[in-house]
Enzyme design. Structure first.
Site, PDB file in Angstrom:
ATOM      1  N   ASP A  80      74.818  45.579  18.886  1.00 30.81           N
ATOM      2  CA  ASP A  80      73.446  46.023  18.625  1.00 30.81           C
ATOM      3  C   ASP A  80      73.178  46.327  17.158  1.00 30.81           C
ATOM      4  O   ASP A  80      74.085  46.607  16.373  1.00 30.81           O
ATOM      5  CB  ASP A  80      73.112  47.239  19.489  1.00 30.81           C
ATOM      6  CG  ASP A  80      74.074  48.412  19.253  1.00 30.81           C
ATOM      7  OD1 ASP A  80      75.295  48.158  19.104  1.00 30.81           O
ATOM      8  OD2 ASP A  80      73.615  49.566  19.216  1.00 30.81           O
ATOM      9  N   GLU A 137      75.767  50.449  21.168  1.00 35.92           N
ATOM     10  CA  GLU A 137      76.691  51.458  20.650  1.00 35.92           C
ATOM     11  C   GLU A 137      75.941  52.543  19.900  1.00 35.92           C
ATOM     12  O   GLU A 137      76.303  53.719  19.975  1.00 35.92           O
ATOM     13  CB  GLU A 137      77.712  50.808  19.714  1.00 35.92           C
ATOM     14  CG  GLU A 137      78.819  51.751  19.259  1.00 35.92           C
ATOM     15  CD  GLU A 137      78.423  52.688  18.123  1.00 35.92           C
ATOM     16  OE1 GLU A 137      78.882  53.845  18.128  1.00 35.92           O
ATOM     17  OE2 GLU A 137      77.633  52.277  17.245  1.00 35.92           O
TER      18      GLU A 137
END
Length: 390
Positions: A80, A137
């Site tokens: 991400d 994350e």
């Protein structure tokens, strides 16, 4: 030829993949394009199984080596990006307004893809490697989502390993330590309520701003006077909101911030002391305080055996001189901690250069020159952890 040298033929393609990911950032649980690219590349490289939609947008590739061992390990990369507006002038800068890869997860994904390609072609290991591409994350706890979605039941790993790029450290160096390496991260919200009124007649109010200001100061005594000095703790108030006009004392203000710690008992102490101090200080000023203490990511704790194994693997790639095995831990947090809570393993830092912009900065850009060392480390780790019989 060195392991890093053996992956050199892949580097141009890997750099192109990294730049493509950088140009198309996706934040937590929106990594649909990224996940599709990862799945496509894993299939192209000949990975035995490719599973998608794990923990919403996670991807797991299953790769089997030569031999009949039933041992298995997991390698994890996060995918991400962050909700930050990019301020670089690179030709592959973000094409999405307000989103960018400001933490190098584009590089993490790329390096694990490079390792997947090499390992699929050579398979010089005995056992199974689970290639874990994790969403969210940064803000969503994607590791926890994957675990609760059956990650380790479906892909049983005896150990699991993670990596993060680290600007400020020498390019290609690798650092780790046994025990805590990243802190637990908690979020706090404090609402202080008093009696509002006119600023010209403060004696008729119970000013929540004055109470809140004293709370901010008092909370600093937790780390300095309540936590054992040989331990570590951070209590940071980062927001203070309240009031609408220069002559108006508000009825309510709100404080916010973060707490960091390594030890469970210190985490418990911080929460208890925060609630006590806020309540008693507010009461002293005729106000009341409500504390919402929300526990986030746990402490990232490296297991001894797996850390020794990772160090041996790292030395094969970058040399003993470039491997640090007792690095000072950081108070930053990492949701790989959830995986290390479910399986033993270790988390290492890969140096990307001492003059690089820091993580989460709008001018950050992952250093492509670190890709060979990162891919080489993953390959060496697999070959070290799952050696073929002589």
């Amino acid at each position: 030829m060195s392991i890093a040298g053996r992956v050199e033929p892949y580097i141009d393609e890997l750099v192109a993949i990294r730049h493509d990911l950088h140009a198309h950032p996706e934040i937590a649980f929106e990594e649909n394009r990224t996940a599709a690219l990862v799945a496509e590349k894993l299939k192209e490289y000949g990975v035995d199984e490719v599973h998608t939609g794990i923990g919403r947008t996670g991807v797991v590739g299953v790769l089997r080596g030569h031999g009949g061992s039933n041992r298995a390990i997991g390698l994890r990369a996060d995918m991400d990006a962050l909700p930050i507006t990019e301020k670089t002038d690179v030709p592959y800068r973000s094409t999405v307004d307000g989103k960018m890869h400001a933490c190098g997860h584009d590089g993490h994904t790329t390096m694990l893809l490079g390792a997947a390609r090499y390992l699929a072609e050579h398979r010089d290991f005995d056992g199974t490697v689970h290639l874990i591409f994790q969403p969210a994350e940064e803000r969503g706890g994607g590791a926890d989502f994957m675990i609760r979605d059956g990650l380790f039941e479906r892909f049983n790993c005896e150990s699991v390993f993670g990596m993060h790029n680290m600007p400020g450290r020498p390019l290609g160096s690798i650092a780790m330590r046994t025990g805590p390496i990243m802190a637990a991260s908690d979020i706090i919200r404090i609402v202080v309520r008093g009696t509002g009124g006119h600023g010209a007649w403060p004696h008729q109010t119970r000013d929540p701003i004055v109470a809140g200001a004293h709370i901010v100061t008092a909370l600093q005594s937790i780390a300095s006077r309540r936590v054992d000095p040989i331990h570590s703790a951070v209590v940071s108030i980062t927001t203070f909101r309240g009031g609408t006009g220069g002559s108006v004392v508000p009825e309510e203000i709100e404080l916010g911030g973060t707490c960091r710690s390594f030890l469970p008992e210190v985490r418990d102490l911080i929460e208890a002391e925060m609630k006590r101090i806020c309540t008693e200080v507010a009461s002293a000023f005729g106000a009341v305080a409500e504390v919402d203490y929300s526990r986030g990511y746990p402490t990232t704790v490296n297991a001894p055996e797996e850390t020794e194994l990772a160090a041996a693997a790292a030395r094969r790639v970058v040399g003993a001189h470039a491997v640090e095995t007792d690095v000072t831990p950081l108070m930053g947090a990492e949701d790989f901690a959830f995986m290390l809570g479910a399986r033993p393993g270790t988390y290492i830092w890969l140096g990307t250069g001492e003059d690089r912009p820091w993580l989460h900065a709008p001018d950050f850009d992952f250093n492509d020159a670190a890709i060979p060392a990162g891919v080489g480390y993953w390959v060496s780790l697999v070959e070290t952890a799952l050696p073929r019989p002589d």
